[in-house]
Design a protein around this motif. Structure first.
Motif, PDB file in Angstrom:
ATOM      1  N   VAL A   1       0.830  -1.217   0.000  1.00  9.15           N
ATOM      2  CA  VAL A   1       0.000   0.000   0.000  1.00  9.15           C
ATOM      3  C   VAL A   1       0.855   1.255   0.000  1.00  9.15           C
ATOM      4  O   VAL A   1       0.372   2.333  -0.339  1.00  9.15           O
ATOM      5  N   HIS A   2       2.133   1.141   0.379  1.00  6.48           N
ATOM      6  CA  HIS A   2       3.019   2.304   0.424  1.00  6.48           C
ATOM      7  C   HIS A   2       3.794   2.506  -0.879  1.00  6.48           C
ATOM      8  O   HIS A   2       4.603   3.417  -0.970  1.00  6.48           O
ATOM      9  N   VAL A   3       3.565   1.644  -1.854  1.00  7.93           N
ATOM     10  CA  VAL A   3       4.279   1.720  -3.128  1.00  7.93           C
ATOM     11  C   VAL A   3       3.274   2.091  -4.218  1.00  7.93           C
ATOM     12  O   VAL A   3       2.411   1.280  -4.566  1.00  7.93           O
ATOM     13  N   PRO A   4       3.352   3.304  -4.755  1.00  7.68           N
ATOM     14  CA  PRO A   4       2.338   3.771  -5.712  1.00  7.68           C
ATOM     15  C   PRO A   4       2.100   2.829  -6.884  1.00  7.68           C
ATOM     16  O   PRO A   4       0.964   2.668  -7.332  1.00  7.68           O
ATOM     17  N   GLU A   5       3.157   2.188  -7.368  1.00 11.97           N
ATOM     18  CA  GLU A   5       3.010   1.320  -8.539  1.00 11.97           C
ATOM     19  C   GLU A   5       2.220   0.052  -8.237  1.00 11.97           C
ATOM     20  O   GLU A   5       1.822  -0.673  -9.155  1.00 11.97           O
ATOM     21  N   LEU A   6       1.997  -0.230  -6.955  1.00 14.21           N
ATOM     22  CA  LEU A   6       1.234  -1.420  -6.567  1.00 14.21           C
ATOM     23  C   LEU A   6      -0.124  -1.040  -5.997  1.00 14.21           C
ATOM     24  O   LEU A   6      -0.756  -1.826  -5.289  1.00 14.21           O
ATOM     25  N   ASP A   7      -0.572   0.158  -6.316  1.00 14.12           N
ATOM     26  CA  ASP A   7      -1.873   0.640  -5.868  1.00 14.12           C
ATOM     27  C   ASP A   7      -2.962  -0.326  -6.327  1.00 14.12           C
ATOM     28  O   ASP A   7      -3.044  -0.663  -7.509  1.00 14.12           O
ATOM     29  N   GLY A   8      -3.777  -0.770  -5.407  1.00 11.28           N
ATOM     30  CA  GLY A   8      -4.846  -1.699  -5.740  1.00 11.28           C
ATOM     31  C   GLY A   8      -4.671  -3.057  -5.101  1.00 11.28           C
ATOM     32  O   GLY A   8      -5.639  -3.810  -4.959  1.00 11.28           O
ATOM     33  N   MET A   9      -3.443  -3.393  -4.704  1.00 11.56           N
ATOM     34  CA  MET A   9      -3.217  -4.698  -4.080  1.00 11.56           C
ATOM     35  C   MET A   9      -3.795  -4.777  -2.668  1.00 11.56           C
ATOM     36  O   MET A   9      -3.846  -5.846  -2.070  1.00 11.56           O
ATOM     37  N   GLU A  10      -4.270  -3.629  -2.146  1.00 10.25           N
ATOM     38  CA  GLU A  10      -4.819  -3.660  -0.791  1.00 10.25           C
ATOM     39  C   GLU A  10      -6.041  -4.566  -0.674  1.00 10.25           C
ATOM     40  O   GLU A  10      -6.412  -4.970   0.434  1.00 10.25           O
ATOM     41  N   CYS A  11      -6.670  -4.891  -1.809  1.00  7.04           N
ATOM     42  CA  CYS A  11      -7.822  -5.793  -1.739  1.00  7.04           C
ATOM     43  C   CYS A  11      -7.419  -7.200  -1.289  1.00  7.04           C
ATOM     44  O   CYS A  11      -8.270  -8.002  -0.908  1.00  7.04           O
ATOM     45  N   LEU A  12      -6.107  -7.503  -1.316  1.00  3.56           N
ATOM     46  CA  LEU A  12      -5.618  -8.807  -0.868  1.00  3.56           C
ATOM     47  C   LEU A  12      -5.306  -8.842   0.617  1.00  3.56           C
ATOM     48  O   LEU A  12      -5.068  -9.895   1.186  1.00  3.56           O
ATOM     49  N   ILE A  13      -5.266  -7.675   1.244  1.00  8.25           N
ATOM     50  CA  ILE A  13      -4.737  -7.573   2.600  1.00  8.25           C
ATOM     51  C   ILE A  13      -5.836  -7.812   3.628  1.00  8.25           C
ATOM     52  O   ILE A  13      -6.907  -7.193   3.546  1.00  8.25           O
ATOM     53  N   PRO A  14      -5.627  -8.707   4.598  1.00  7.90           N
ATOM     54  CA  PRO A  14      -6.615  -8.915   5.667  1.00  7.90           C
ATOM     55  C   PRO A  14      -6.925  -7.591   6.368  1.00  7.90           C
ATOM     56  O   PRO A  14      -6.045  -6.729   6.499  1.00  7.90           O
ATOM     57  N   PRO A  15      -8.172  -7.387   6.818  1.00  9.38           N
ATOM     58  CA  PRO A  15      -8.597  -6.095   7.372  1.00  9.38           C
ATOM     59  C   PRO A  15      -7.696  -5.544   8.465  1.00  9.38           C
ATOM     60  O   PRO A  15      -7.377  -4.360   8.472  1.00  9.38           O
ATOM     61  N   PHE A  16      -7.280  -6.397   9.411  1.00  9.50           N
ATOM     62  CA  PHE A  16      -6.470  -5.865  10.501  1.00  9.50           C
ATOM     63  C   PHE A  16      -5.096  -5.445  10.004  1.00  9.50           C
ATOM     64  O   PHE A  16      -4.548  -4.419  10.436  1.00  9.50           O
ATOM     65  N   ASP A  17      -4.508  -6.208   9.080  1.00  7.06           N
ATOM     66  CA  ASP A  17      -3.219  -5.829   8.501  1.00  7.06           C
ATOM     67  C   ASP A  17      -3.337  -4.509   7.755  1.00  7.06           C
ATOM     68  O   ASP A  17      -2.455  -3.642   7.832  1.00  7.06           O
ATOM     69  N   LEU A  18      -4.437  -4.357   7.006  1.00  5.04           N
ATOM     70  CA  LEU A  18      -4.642  -3.104   6.272  1.00  5.04           C
ATOM     71  C   LEU A  18      -4.802  -1.940   7.241  1.00  5.04           C
ATOM     72  O   LEU A  18      -4.264  -0.849   7.016  1.00  5.04           O
ATOM     73  N   ALA A  19      -5.521  -2.166   8.342  1.00  2.00           N
ATOM     74  CA  ALA A  19      -5.698  -1.108   9.341  1.00  2.00           C
ATOM     75  C   ALA A  19      -4.355  -0.667   9.906  1.00  2.00           C
ATOM     76  O   ALA A  19      -4.111   0.537  10.110  1.00  2.00           O
ATOM     77  N   LEU A  20      -3.454  -1.622  10.165  1.00  2.00           N
ATOM     78  CA  LEU A  20      -2.129  -1.274  10.674  1.00  2.00           C
ATOM     79  C   LEU A  20      -1.348  -0.450   9.659  1.00  2.00           C
ATOM     80  O   LEU A  20      -0.653   0.513  10.016  1.00  2.00           O
ATOM     81  N   GLU A  21      -1.449  -0.803   8.373  1.00  2.52           N
ATOM     82  CA  GLU A  21      -0.717  -0.054   7.348  1.00  2.52           C
ATOM     83  C   GLU A  21      -1.290   1.341   7.160  1.00  2.52           C
ATOM     84  O   GLU A  21      -0.553   2.293   6.891  1.00  2.52           O
ATOM     85  N   ILE A  22      -2.601   1.494   7.305  1.00  2.00           N
ATOM     86  CA  ILE A  22      -3.206   2.832   7.265  1.00  2.00           C
ATOM     87  C   ILE A  22      -2.643   3.675   8.407  1.00  2.00           C
ATOM     88  O   ILE A  22      -2.285   4.843   8.220  1.00  2.00           O
ATOM     89  N   SER A  23      -2.530   3.059   9.586  1.00  4.43           N
ATOM     90  CA  SER A  23      -1.969   3.781  10.737  1.00  4.43           C
ATOM     91  C   SER A  23      -0.511   4.138  10.506  1.00  4.43           C
ATOM     92  O   SER A  23      -0.072   5.248  10.836  1.00  4.43           O
ATOM     93  N   ARG A  24       0.261   3.211   9.930  1.00  2.00           N
ATOM     94  CA  ARG A  24       1.676   3.490   9.672  1.00  2.00           C
ATOM     95  C   ARG A  24       1.822   4.620   8.647  1.00  2.00           C
ATOM     96  O   ARG A  24       2.705   5.464   8.767  1.00  2.00           O
ATOM     97  N   GLY A  25       1.003   4.588   7.611  1.00  2.00           N
ATOM     98  CA  GLY A  25       1.070   5.649   6.606  1.00  2.00           C
ATOM     99  C   GLY A  25       0.722   6.997   7.191  1.00  2.00           C
ATOM    100  O   GLY A  25       1.339   8.018   6.873  1.00  2.00           O
ATOM    101  N   THR A  26      -0.280   7.006   8.077  1.00  2.00           N
ATOM    102  CA  THR A  26      -0.647   8.249   8.762  1.00  2.00           C
ATOM    103  C   THR A  26       0.501   8.727   9.632  1.00  2.00           C
ATOM    104  O   THR A  26       0.837   9.920   9.656  1.00  2.00           O
ATOM    105  N   LEU A  27       1.113   7.788  10.366  1.00  2.00           N
ATOM    106  CA  LEU A  27       2.248   8.123  11.227  1.00  2.00           C
ATOM    107  C   LEU A  27       3.360   8.792  10.434  1.00  2.00           C
ATOM    108  O   LEU A  27       3.896   9.829  10.837  1.00  2.00           O
ATOM    109  N   GLU A  28       3.719   8.211   9.295  1.00  2.00           N
ATOM    110  CA  GLU A  28       4.827   8.773   8.532  1.00  2.00           C
ATOM    111  C   GLU A  28       4.521  10.177   8.038  1.00  2.00           C
ATOM    112  O   GLU A  28       5.361  11.072   8.081  1.00  2.00           O
ATOM    113  N   ARG A  29       3.314  10.381   7.566  1.00  2.00           N
ATOM    114  CA  ARG A  29       2.953  11.701   7.038  1.00  2.00           C
ATOM    115  C   ARG A  29       2.872  12.738   8.142  1.00  2.00           C
ATOM    116  O   ARG A  29       3.247  13.896   7.944  1.00  2.00           O
ATOM    117  N   ILE A  30       2.389  12.335   9.317  1.00  2.00           N
ATOM    118  CA  ILE A  30       2.351  13.266  10.449  1.00  2.00           C
ATOM    119  C   ILE A  30       3.757  13.528  10.961  1.00  2.00           C
ATOM    120  O   ILE A  30       4.115  14.669  11.277  1.00  2.00           O
TER     121      ILE A  30
END
Length: 428
Positions: free
Chosen positions: A154-183
Motif C-alpha cells: 500500500v506504500h508503493v504507488p506502482e502497486l496501488d490496488g493490491m490492498e484488496c488482498l490484505i486482511p482487514p487488521f493488517d490493512l488497518a495497521l498499514e493505514i496507521s503506519r502511513g498516517t504516522l509517517e505523514r504526520i
C-alpha cells in the motif's frame, strides 16, 4: 518505514557493491535468509566478498540506513529487509529486466532457501506488469515475512490496488503506519487527506479498516486544528491510538490522573500479540511521558524501566535508555538536567537520529530550549522549519514549539487563547 520511493531507490543506487548485492538477493528472495545461505551465495558468485565485507554491508543496511533487521535465535542469524525498501528494490530489478535466478544459477539456494518468497515475488511482479491478482494461496501464516511484505504494497504507488488482498487488521495497521509517517514528516494537509481518502472510497469497509480511518482522521484533525473536543470517545478499544487519543484530551484539559490511566490501559491491554506491530506516534509518546511526570513521578520511573525490559524482550538485546525507541520518554522523565542534555544530544546526533524536519526532532528541540541547552544553529534552522509547519497549519505542534521560543511569545499567547489550552511543555 520509509514510503518514499525516490529516497529508497536512491539509497539502493548509492550502496557499495557488497551491500548492493546483499540487498538485491534479499529483495528478490522476498523472504528472510540465514547467515550461511546469504553469505555462501554471495561468495559463490563474487569471491572478493569476505566475512569483513559481509559484516560491513550488514552494518551499512541495519545501522546507517535502518533498512535491514537482523535477528538471532537458537544461534542462527537471520536477515530481512524493511518490507517497503525491499519492494522498491524488487521493482527496480524488474525495470532493469534482471532475473537473479539466472544471474546466480544456484538451484538449491533458490529452491530451498527462498521457497516461501517465490509465490510473493511472482504475485507482486504479475500485478505490477499486468494488474493480475493472485489467488487465495498467497494468504499464509500471519507471522511470516509475506504477511509483512504484501501489506507493505500500500506504500508503493506502482502497486496501488493490491490492498484488496490484505486482511482487514493488517490493512488497518498499514493505514496507521502511513498516517504516522505523514504526520511525523509534518506533511501538507492535502497529502494526509489524500492518504485517508484513498481507503475511504469503498461503500462497505471492514470494521478494523473503518476504525483505523476514524483514528487517523481524529489525530490529523486534532494536530491541525487543536480542537481537542474532536477526539473520539466511547470507541471499542482495539488500537493503541484509541486510548492515546482520549488520553491526550484529558492531558491538555488538566485531568492528569485520567490521562495516565488511559495511556496505561493502552500499554497493558495491548501488550501481547499485535502490540509490537502497532505504530508509535511520537506526539503520543511525548504526551505519555508528560502525563507520567505530572501525575506520578514514581510511576514514570517504573514505566520507563518497564519499557526498557519490553524493548529488550522484543529486540533480544540489552538496551540502554538512549537506545530505546522512547527517546522523548527518556528525556522528559530524566530528573537530572545534565542527563537530559546528554540524551537529547545523543538522540539528535546518534545513528538512529530523526531527520531534522520531523515532528520528533522538533519536540526534542523544544525540550532542549526548555532547559536552555539548544544548539543556536539548530534553533535557527527550527525557525525556518516552523514557517513551513505554520503554512501547513499544524496548530497543536506549533503551540508546543512556540512555548519555549522567546521571540515567538506573542504568537504562542495568541495560539493558546485560540485553542483554549496551554502547551504541555510549560507544565513540567
Amino acid at each position: 518505514m520509509s514510503t518514499n520511493q525516490k529516497s529508497d531507490t536512491g539509497i539502493y543506487h548509492s550502496l557499495r557493491p557488497t551491500a548492493r548485492m546483499m540487498t538485491e538477493i534479499l529483495a528478490y528472495a522476498c523472504c528472510p535468509l540465514d547467515y550461511w545461505s546469504l553469505y555462501s551465495v554471495m561468495r559463490q558468485f563474487s569471491p572478493e566478498v569476505n566475512s569483513q565485507k559481509f559484516e560491513s554491508a550488514v552494518k551499512t543496511l541495519s545501522q546507517r540506513f535502518q533498512k535491514m533487521k537482523v535477528t538471532e535465535q537458537y544461534n542462527r542469524r537471520t536477515y530481512a529487509l524493511d518490507p517497503v525498501f525491499s519492494l522498491h528494490v524488487l521493482l527496480e530489478l524488474a525495470r532493469d529486466g534482471r532475473n537473479l535466478e539466472q544471474e546466480f544459477p544456484d538451484i538449491k539456494f533458490w529452491n530451498n532457501a527462498t521457497v516461501e518468497g517465490k509465490a510473493s515475488r511472482e504475485a507482486i511482479l504479475d500485478y505490477w506488469l499486468e494488474k493480475k491478482l493472485p489467488g487465495d494461496a498467497l494468504a499464509i501464516d500471519r507471522y511470516s515475512y509475506t504477511r509483512k511484505l504484501i501489506p507493505a504494497t500500500v506504500h508503493v504507488p506502482e502497486l496501488d490496488g493490491m490492498e484488496c488482498l490484505i486482511p482487514p487488521f493488517d490493512l488497518a495497521l498499514e493505514i496507521s503506519r502511513g498516517t504516522l509517517e505523514r504526520i511525523e514528516a509534518l506533511a501538507p494537509r492535502q497529502l494526509v487527506d489524500d492518504w485517508i481518502a484513498r481507503f475511504s472510497a469503498p461503500d462497505s469497509l471492514e470494521p478494523d479498516t473503518r476504525h483505523a480511518l476514524e483514528n487517523a482522521r481524529a489525530l490529523h484533525s486534532c494536530l491541525l486544528t487543536g480542537q481537542l473536543e474532536e477526539f473520539p470517545t466511547g470507541l471499542i478499544h482495539r488500537f493503541r491510538a484509541d486510548y492515546q487519543l482520549t488520553g491526550m484530551y484529558h492531558l491538555y484539559t488538566g485531568n492528569y490522573h485520567e490521562a495516565l490511566q488511559l495511556f496505561h490501559r493502552g500499554v497493558n491491554e495491548l501488550r501481547y500479540g499485535w502490540e509490537y506491530d502497532q505504530p508509535r506516534f511520537s506526539f503520543f509518546e511525548y504526551g505519555l511521558a508528560i502525563a507520567l511526570s505530572l501525575a506520578s513521578p514514581e510511576q514514570g520511573i517504573e514505566y520507563y524501566k518497564h519499557s526498557l525490559k519490553l524493548n529488550r524482550a522484543v529486540s533480544g538485546k540489552r538496551c540502554t535508555p538512549v537506545e530505546t525507541p522512547h527517546v522523548l520518554t527518556s528525556v522528559i522523565l530524566s530528573e537530572d538536567k545534565r542527563e537530559r542534555v546528554r540524551r537529547i544530544d545523543f538522540s539528535l546526533k546518534g545513528k538512529d537520529a530523526p531527520a531534522p524536519d520531523t515532528l520528533t526532532a522538533l519536540l526534542l528541540h523544544t525540550l532542549a530550549r526548555r532547559d536552555e541547552t539548544g544548539d543556536p544553529r539548530v534553533m535557527k534552522g527550527d525557525a525556518t522549519m516552523l514557517k513551513r509547519v505554520a503554512a501547513a497549519g499544524w496548530k497543536l505542534v506549533l503551540l508546543e514549539c512556540y512555548a519555549t521560543m522567546p521571540d515567538k511569545q506573542p504568537e504562542y499567547e495568541a495560539l493558546s487563547r485560540e485553542l483554549g489550552v496551554t502547551a504541555l511543555v510549560t507544565r513540567i
